[in-house]
Design a protein around this motif. Structure first.
Motif, PDB file in Angstrom:
ATOM      1  N   ILE A 307     -11.821 -20.380 -85.728  1.00 51.37           N
ATOM      2  CA  ILE A 307     -11.718 -21.338 -84.527  1.00 51.37           C
ATOM      3  C   ILE A 307     -10.557 -22.410 -84.882  1.00 51.37           C
ATOM      4  N   THR A 308      -9.512 -22.560 -83.831  1.00 55.56           N
ATOM      5  CA  THR A 308      -8.324 -23.363 -84.122  1.00 55.56           C
ATOM      6  C   THR A 308      -8.716 -24.500 -82.779  1.00 55.56           C
ATOM      7  N   ASP A 309      -7.867 -25.486 -82.710  1.00 58.57           N
ATOM      8  CA  ASP A 309      -7.890 -26.408 -81.686  1.00 58.57           C
ATOM      9  C   ASP A 309      -7.862 -25.953 -80.498  1.00 58.57           C
ATOM     10  N   TYR A 310      -6.808 -24.893 -80.416  1.00 67.31           N
ATOM     11  CA  TYR A 310      -6.498 -24.321 -78.839  1.00 67.31           C
ATOM     12  C   TYR A 310      -7.249 -22.980 -78.526  1.00 67.31           C
ATOM     13  N   GLY A 311      -8.026 -22.664 -79.477  1.00 69.51           N
ATOM     14  CA  GLY A 311      -8.804 -21.531 -78.902  1.00 69.51           C
ATOM     15  C   GLY A 311      -9.742 -20.936 -80.333  1.00 69.51           C
ATOM     16  N   HIS A 325      -8.598 -18.778 -75.328  1.00 65.31           N
ATOM     17  CA  HIS A 325      -7.912 -19.561 -75.297  1.00 65.31           C
ATOM     18  C   HIS A 325      -8.893 -20.715 -74.725  1.00 65.31           C
ATOM     19  N   VAL A 326      -8.957 -21.880 -75.076  1.00 66.81           N
ATOM     20  CA  VAL A 326      -9.906 -23.001 -74.754  1.00 66.81           C
ATOM     21  C   VAL A 326      -9.985 -23.098 -73.248  1.00 66.81           C
ATOM     22  N   SER A 327      -8.679 -22.559 -72.488  1.00 65.87           N
ATOM     23  CA  SER A 327      -8.766 -22.856 -71.173  1.00 65.87           C
ATOM     24  C   SER A 327      -9.647 -21.886 -70.379  1.00 65.87           C
ATOM     25  N   GLU A 328      -9.813 -20.557 -71.054  1.00 64.40           N
ATOM     26  CA  GLU A 328     -10.528 -19.443 -70.508  1.00 64.40           C
ATOM     27  C   GLU A 328     -11.934 -19.281 -71.127  1.00 64.40           C
ATOM     28  N   MET A 329     -12.491 -20.578 -71.692  1.00 63.44           N
ATOM     29  CA  MET A 329     -13.784 -20.715 -72.049  1.00 63.44           C
ATOM     30  C   MET A 329     -15.030 -20.776 -71.033  1.00 63.44           C
ATOM     31  N   SER A 330     -14.536 -21.379 -70.046  1.00 69.48           N
ATOM     32  CA  SER A 330     -15.594 -22.212 -68.814  1.00 69.48           C
ATOM     33  C   SER A 330     -14.994 -22.368 -67.814  1.00 69.48           C
ATOM     34  N   HIS A 337     -12.890 -28.928 -77.303  1.00 66.17           N
ATOM     35  CA  HIS A 337     -12.643 -28.271 -78.437  1.00 66.17           C
ATOM     36  C   HIS A 337     -13.444 -26.908 -78.532  1.00 66.17           C
ATOM     37  N   PRO A 338     -12.926 -25.683 -78.933  1.00 64.37           N
ATOM     38  CA  PRO A 338     -13.895 -24.392 -78.947  1.00 64.37           C
ATOM     39  C   PRO A 338     -15.208 -24.465 -79.739  1.00 64.37           C
ATOM     40  N   LEU A 364      -8.174 -12.958 -74.239  1.00 64.86           N
ATOM     41  CA  LEU A 364      -9.388 -12.602 -73.831  1.00 64.86           C
ATOM     42  C   LEU A 364      -9.872 -13.891 -73.213  1.00 64.86           C
ATOM     43  N   GLY A 365     -11.054 -13.721 -72.284  1.00 66.82           N
ATOM     44  CA  GLY A 365     -11.565 -14.798 -71.517  1.00 66.82           C
ATOM     45  C   GLY A 365     -12.955 -14.580 -71.502  1.00 66.82           C
ATOM     46  N   MET A 366     -13.675 -15.753 -71.532  1.00 68.33           N
ATOM     47  CA  MET A 366     -15.264 -15.518 -71.312  1.00 68.33           C
ATOM     48  C   MET A 366     -15.634 -16.428 -70.010  1.00 68.33           C
TER      49      MET A 366
END
Length: 582
Positions: A307-311, A325-330, A337-338, A364-366
């Motif tokens: 886990i990093t700051d960006y994903g 990526h953190v932008s693709e999580m929700s 933060h992831p 990938l995306g969640m």
């Protein structure tokens, strides 16, 4: 000292001595075998005797002497197996100690017996077999032909041994590197033997070494950056990055000390002193045909490995990782933060968004596993719709309102009021406030919604001509003082401007000379600037249609005082000054 007699004659003494000599001669003749053994027993020699007695401290040996010999029991390595009557070869240390005992030694007898053999091995540089018996300070005691020799810790192996105790009881090939007969000191080395074997093997390996060659070796040493592999007399480095295609944190996840491994020769220098090895190269590259195995749009499962700051990196297969990526999580949560929604080791599902085989990257995306709330946003929130939301964040240019979970809109500072001049949104709203607003526009592609608070009511400037026609008389309150005039509030948020020359018929330099904020002023509408949303007013024109007495009263109440104070302000100050003087 001569023999003398205190009582009697010399003849009597001679007779006594003759009798003693006769008795002694007869005794020695009768015990000739005993005295024969005593006469041949010499200090520093080896003799054979029989065990006659064993106690906790000593072992008594019959060597056909006038008394039994004594050996400390500790000299016997296996003292529990001693049997009465068994023959043993011993070394005569002293014929008689201070207590009159015959002192013997088993260890010295062993040493003398094998000394010639050990010395020959030393002189001829021969390899001998020894057993490691116990660990002592600085090294190990070795049983060499039944006697103790010393193996220094530095001479045990080519490299430092992490656990010497594990070698106790094992037999090894050794070489005698130092002897001292007087001190019974024997030093042996295993390292010398290993170095000779390695040099021989090294020559054989280097002659046949080639790139891309597959060889077997033994893990000799492990560090944080890799492992050293003994290929047979020559070592190669197996770097951590060449152990596996998958992510590993330490070489011990792949290899262990002493383990036999199969490796590929990746590279070596001209002198072949540095050899680079690889393990992962023995297996097919995991990224080959990756797009076919993980097509875009496919739903995959994996484990969070980093886990990093960006994903977060997800292991999909051995050596294959994808990034969420953190932008693709929700769609709906504002993920700062992831680690707020994922943990290392967690099993997750995701959708393949993009595959770059050459760069070895998978996106990938969640959130794609759920429907996008923006897909139906245009039908749910058409322009003109009224919505209620919470102020989530405030910036200098406006306020962000959460209309629904995961959907924010922006109220620009210019859309907060029709009439007020707002310099910052916090003059109108605070974070956490619930506000009602109107949807102005929806940009689905850029995911932006423009909102307005002022559009909840009609724009009062649309009917300003009817509400405040030119020449209409109005009353207002001064709300701001400027050098060039004053701003007065007329009602419903409408403000008008009175130039300084139109405040009073008497000359004043600035409005503050005769007026203050909060003063009520009568005025006449002189001009309406619809485009710039300004109303110009005049107090002077208002009093043109009034009686002179009314104008005089106005002038008297707004004459400049000392230091720019009005007459109305100066009166109470004068009373206070008079009281102080009294």
């Amino acid at each position: 000292m001569a023999n003398t007699i205190k009582f009697g004659s010399q003849a009597d003494l001679d007779e006594i001595l003759a009798a003693q000599a006769s008795c002694t001669a007869d005794f020695r003749k009768a015990n000739a075998d005993i005295y024969a053994g005593m006469d041949c027993l010499e200090q520093g020699k080896l003799v054979t005797g029989k065990i006659s007695q064993v106690n906790d401290q000593e072992v008594l040996i019959d060597v056909n002497y006038k008394s039994e010999g004594v050996i400390e029991r500790g000299e016997f390595k296996d003292s529990d197996s001693l049997e009465i009557g068994s023959e043993i070869e011993v070394f005569v240390e002293k014929l008689e100690d201070e207590d009159g005992r015959l002192i013997l030694s088993k260890q010295k007898a062993d040493f003398v017996r094998v000394w010639d053999r050990i010395h020959a091995a030393f002189e001829n540089n021969e390899v001998v077999k020894g057993t490691l018996t116990k660990r002592i300070k600085g090294g190990v005691v070795v049983d060499l032909f039944g006697i103790d020799a010393f193996l220094p810790g530095s001479q045990i192996d080519l490299r430092q041994i992490p656990d010497i105790n594990a070698l106790i009881g094992q037999d090894f090939d050794l070489k005698v590197i130092k002897v001292n007969k007087a001190r019974r000191n024997i030093v042996v080395s295993r390292r010398v033997v290993l170095e000779e074997e390695r040099n021989k093997q090294r020559g054989d390996v280097l002659e046949t070494l080639e790139k891309n060659q597959v060889r077997k070796g033994i893990v000799k040493n492990i560090t944080d950056f890799g492992a050293f592999i003994d290929l047979g007399g020559v070592d190669g480095l197996l770097h951590i990055t060449d152990m596996s295609y998958k992510r590993i944190n330490h070489p011990t996840e792949m290899v262990q000390l002493g383990q036999e491994v199969e490796v590929m020769v990746l590279d070596f220098n001209d002198k072949k002193e540095r050899i680079s090895l690889g393990m992962k190269q023995l297996k097919p590259h995991p990224w080959k045909d990756i797009a076919e195995r993980y097509p875009e749009g496919a739903i995959v499962k994996g484990k969070v490995v980093s886990i990093t700051d960006y994903g977060a990196f997800i292991e999909l297969d051995s050596g294959v990782e994808g990034l969420i990526h953190v932008s693709e999580m929700s769609w709906t949560q504002h993920v700062k933060h992831p680690s707020k929604i994922l943990t290392v080791g967690q099993e997750v599902e995701a959708v393949v968004l993009k595959v770059e085989e050459d760069a070895e990257r998978i996106s990938l995306g969640m959130k794609q596993l759920e429907s996008d709330p923006w897909d139906t946003i245009e039908t749910e929130l058409p322009p003109g719709a009224r919505v209620v939301g919470e102020i989530r964040n405030i910036a200098s240019f406006g306020a962000f309102v959460e209309i629904k979970e995961g959907v924010d809109g922006l109220i620009h500072v210019s859309d907060m009021s029709w009439t007020k001049k707002i310099t910052h949104p916090n003059e109108m709203v605070k974070k956490g406030d619930k506000v009602e607003c109107v949807v102005l526009a929806v940009d689905k592609e850029k995911r932006r919604i423009s909102l307005s608070m002022k559009h909840l009511t009609e724009d009062p400037w649309d009917s300003i001509d009817a509400s405040y026609p030119v020449n209409a008389e109005v009353n207002g309150k001064i709300v701001r003082m400027l050098d060039r005039g004053v701003v007065v509030e007329l009602g419903e948020g409408i403000e008008g401007f009175i130039p300084v020359s139109k405040l009073t018929a008497e000359y004043i330099k600035v409005p503050a000379d005769a007026f203050k904020v909060g003063d009520e002023v009568p005025a006449v509408v002189t001009e309406i600037d619809q485009n710039n949303r300004k109303i110009y007013l005049s107090v002077v024109d208002y009093f043109k249609s009034r009686e002179s007495a009314e104008l005089k009263a106005w002038m008297d109440s707004h004459k400049p005082g000392e230091n720019g104070t009005t007459i109305g302000d100066a009166a109470p100050k004068a009373k206070k000054s008079a009281k102080k003087e009294a």
